[in-house]
Design a protein around this motif. Structure first.
Motif, PDB file in Angstrom:
ATOM      1  N   UNK A 184       0.839  -1.202   0.000  1.00 52.38           N
ATOM      2  CA  UNK A 184       0.000   0.000   0.000  1.00 52.38           C
ATOM      3  C   UNK A 184       0.876   1.255   0.000  1.00 52.38           C
ATOM      4  N   UNK A 185       1.961   1.230   0.826  1.00 52.65           N
ATOM      5  CA  UNK A 185       2.865   2.378   0.923  1.00 52.65           C
ATOM      6  C   UNK A 185       3.479   2.713  -0.434  1.00 52.65           C
ATOM      7  N   UNK A 186       4.044   1.694  -1.113  1.00 54.02           N
ATOM      8  CA  UNK A 186       4.699   1.948  -2.405  1.00 54.02           C
ATOM      9  C   UNK A 186       3.673   2.310  -3.477  1.00 54.02           C
ATOM     10  N   UNK A 187       2.447   1.779  -3.351  1.00 53.32           N
ATOM     11  CA  UNK A 187       1.392   2.137  -4.309  1.00 53.32           C
ATOM     12  C   UNK A 187       1.026   3.611  -4.170  1.00 53.32           C
ATOM     13  N   UNK A 188       0.971   4.095  -2.920  1.00 52.56           N
ATOM     14  CA  UNK A 188       0.672   5.506  -2.675  1.00 52.56           C
ATOM     15  C   UNK A 188       1.788   6.392  -3.224  1.00 52.56           C
ATOM     16  N   UNK A 189       3.063   5.978  -2.967  1.00 56.35           N
ATOM     17  CA  UNK A 189       4.204   6.740  -3.475  1.00 56.35           C
ATOM     18  C   UNK A 189       4.181   6.791  -5.001  1.00 56.35           C
ATOM     19  N   UNK A 190       3.943   5.614  -5.622  1.00 51.19           N
ATOM     20  CA  UNK A 190       3.906   5.551  -7.082  1.00 51.19           C
ATOM     21  C   UNK A 190       2.781   6.416  -7.632  1.00 51.19           C
ATOM     22  N   UNK A 191       1.613   6.345  -6.981  1.00 54.34           N
ATOM     23  CA  UNK A 191       0.469   7.144  -7.420  1.00 54.34           C
ATOM     24  C   UNK A 191       0.759   8.634  -7.317  1.00 54.34           C
ATOM     25  N   UNK A 192       1.418   9.021  -6.228  1.00 57.77           N
ATOM     26  CA  UNK A 192       1.755  10.444  -6.052  1.00 57.77           C
ATOM     27  C   UNK A 192       2.727  10.920  -7.118  1.00 57.77           C
ATOM     28  N   UNK A 193       3.748  10.081  -7.404  1.00 53.83           N
ATOM     29  CA  UNK A 193       4.717  10.445  -8.436  1.00 53.83           C
ATOM     30  C   UNK A 193       4.054  10.523  -9.806  1.00 53.83           C
ATOM     31  N   UNK A 194       3.129   9.587 -10.065  1.00 57.18           N
ATOM     32  CA  UNK A 194       2.446   9.580 -11.350  1.00 57.18           C
ATOM     33  C   UNK A 194       1.591  10.836 -11.533  1.00 57.18           C
ATOM     34  N   UNK A 195       0.858  11.204 -10.481  1.00 54.50           N
ATOM     35  CA  UNK A 195       0.039  12.424 -10.550  1.00 54.50           C
ATOM     36  C   UNK A 195       0.915  13.646 -10.717  1.00 54.50           C
ATOM     37  N   UNK A 196       2.045  13.671  -9.944  1.00 58.14           N
ATOM     38  CA  UNK A 196       2.970  14.787 -10.061  1.00 58.14           C
ATOM     39  C   UNK A 196       3.519  14.936 -11.473  1.00 58.14           C
ATOM     40  N   UNK A 197       3.844  13.785 -12.097  1.00 59.33           N
ATOM     41  CA  UNK A 197       4.368  13.793 -13.464  1.00 59.33           C
ATOM     42  C   UNK A 197       3.325  14.326 -14.448  1.00 59.33           C
ATOM     43  N   UNK A 198       2.098  13.914 -14.263  1.00 57.98           N
ATOM     44  CA  UNK A 198       1.025  14.375 -15.145  1.00 57.98           C
ATOM     45  C   UNK A 198       0.813  15.885 -15.021  1.00 57.98           C
ATOM     46  N   UNK A 199       0.883  16.385 -13.778  1.00 52.11           N
ATOM     47  CA  UNK A 199       0.723  17.834 -13.535  1.00 52.11           C
ATOM     48  C   UNK A 199       1.865  18.610 -14.215  1.00 52.11           C
ATOM     49  N   UNK A 200       3.099  18.111 -14.094  1.00 48.24           N
ATOM     50  CA  UNK A 200       4.240  18.791 -14.710  1.00 48.24           C
ATOM     51  C   UNK A 200       4.108  18.812 -16.230  1.00 48.24           C
ATOM     52  N   UNK A 201       3.670  17.696 -16.796  1.00 53.64           N
ATOM     53  CA  UNK A 201       3.494  17.639 -18.259  1.00 53.64           C
ATOM     54  C   UNK A 201       2.412  18.616 -18.692  1.00 53.64           C
ATOM     55  N   UNK A 202       1.341  18.711 -17.908  1.00 52.38           N
ATOM     56  CA  UNK A 202       0.260  19.621 -18.257  1.00 52.38           C
ATOM     57  C   UNK A 202       0.728  21.072 -18.199  1.00 52.38           C
ATOM     58  N   UNK A 203       1.599  21.409 -17.218  1.00 51.61           N
ATOM     59  CA  UNK A 203       2.087  22.779 -17.100  1.00 51.61           C
ATOM     60  C   UNK A 203       3.021  23.140 -18.238  1.00 51.61           C
ATOM     61  N   UNK A 204       3.789  22.133 -18.678  1.00 51.82           N
ATOM     62  CA  UNK A 204       4.731  22.398 -19.781  1.00 51.82           C
ATOM     63  C   UNK A 204       4.007  22.505 -21.111  1.00 51.82           C
TER      64      UNK A 204
END
Length: 363
Positions: free
Chosen positions: A343-363
């Motif tokens: 669960x811990x690593x799934x949350x970390x992965x999910x957070x990184x994935x969302x963060x990556x999507x946000x950065x791509x959207x801003x660029x």
């Protein structure tokens, strides 16, 4: 003098190779796992024997239709299990704690009047358990590993009481008939609106109901059977067979710990609920009130029956989990552990994935 061997502990050897014959689920045969030889279980053609209740309550069932069997008490979880004398050691079906045959003791029990034999084989139940585990999200890898080992799944016969009786009840009460009135009220916005209100007219009612209450089933153990989920605790009692100890061959049998007298009291509570349903149906109308009810039970009989369940026990971080499979219809239910790290690593992965999507959207 050699110790006597009880009927329920007799093992029948294979006439071909001498190995122990065991019950073959879904049939009326006992079979040899080594050479495939099978023999028919000769069940009684007269059907079940319903025992008169009150003579048993008076004598506590110690004189007739009873015998002595070997039992082992699990010191970890408290379960009492009937032990076959050919075991040198075994494990508790509920918690997998080791049980040693030298700790066995003799205890009297009321012989079962009927048994619902296992309808699915252990191999099939293990596949059901394995399929269920594979569908669990966030399950620890140790649980996945445990599901690959058939030794964790064991067949167990659970004890129940069933009670039959002729029920007769007199009642007084009221019959309610709905009617509707419309009136004007002011709503939250201050506007006057029309509202329909349901009301009830009550009329006196009295009468008498009677009928036969068949097979009121009451669990006969306060131990681990109390954990069995309601989801799987439903059996087709039409498949009950007159008791024969060969149906138990190769399986563990749990002894009842709720005495007959207590089981009878619980069955009377069930009978009261049945009587109230009958009274309400007899009153009729849209709704009913029961002011008084005088219920009587006559011609009361009972049976001690055994019902089939497969059990798998698993411990994770000091906590015990059980999985249950109905041995007749294959329904499965149980508790399960969760893997913190998955669960811990799934949350970390999910957070990184969302963060990556946000950065791509801003660029």
């Amino acid at each position: 003098m050699e110790p006597s061997i009880q009927k329920t502990e007799l093992k029948k050897p294979c006439s071909n190779c001498g190995a122990e014959l065991k019950y073959k689920p879904g049939t009326t045969n006992i079979s040899c796992e080594y050479c495939g030889h099978e023999e028919l279980i000769e069940v009684s053609e007269t059907g079940f024997e319903e025992l008169e209740l009150y003579p048993y309550l008076k004598e506590m069932g110690a004189q007739r239709h009873s015998e002595e069997i070997s039992m082992l008490h699990c010191k970890n979880c408290g379960a009492n299990q009937h032990v076959e004398e050919n075991y040198k050691s075994l494990h508790c079906v509920y918690c997998s704690s080791p049980l040693v045959i030298e700790d066995a003791y003799k205890e009297e029990w009321i012989l079962p009047g009927a048994v619902l034999p296992f309808q699915i084989e252990k191999k099939q139940s293990f596949l059901i358990f394995q399929k269920w585990v594979n569908k669990l999200w966030w399950a620890p890898n140790k649980l996945k590993k445990a599901s690959l080992d058939p030794q964790f799944t064991k067949g167990l016969y659970l004890p129940y009481w069933t009670f039959d009786a002729q029920l007769d009840a007199k009642y007084t009460g009221q019959r309610g008939i709905y009617y509707y009135e419309t009136k004007k009220v002011r709503n939250a916005q201050g506007k006057v609106v029309t509202k329909t209100v349901r009301k009830t007219r009550w009329y006196p009612a009295s009468g008498r109901v009677s009928g036969f209450v068949d097979d009121t089933i009451i669990k006969a153990s306060n131990q681990r059977t109390g954990r069995i989920p309601n989801k799987i605790a439903r059996w087709d009692l039409k498949k009950l067979q007159p008791f024969h100890n060969n149906f138990l061959a190769g399986f563990v049998t749990e002894k009842y710990t709720i005495p007959l007298s207590e089981g009878h009291l619980r069955s009377k509570d069930v009978a009261k609920d049945i009587a109230k349903r009958w009274c309400r149906r007899d009153i009729g109308g849209d709704t009913q009130r029961i002011s008084s009810m005088d219920m009587r039970l006559t011609d009361e009989t009972f049976k001690h029956i055994l019902l089939p369940v497969y059990v798998s026990a698993y411990r994770y971080k000091g906590k015990e989990y059980n999985f249950f499979i109905n041995g007749e219809n294959g329904q499965i239910s149980g508790s399960r552990p969760y893997s913190f790290w998955k669960i811990f690593f799934a949350v970390i992965f999910g957070s990184l994935l969302i963060g990556g999507i946000v950065l791509l959207a801003q660029n």
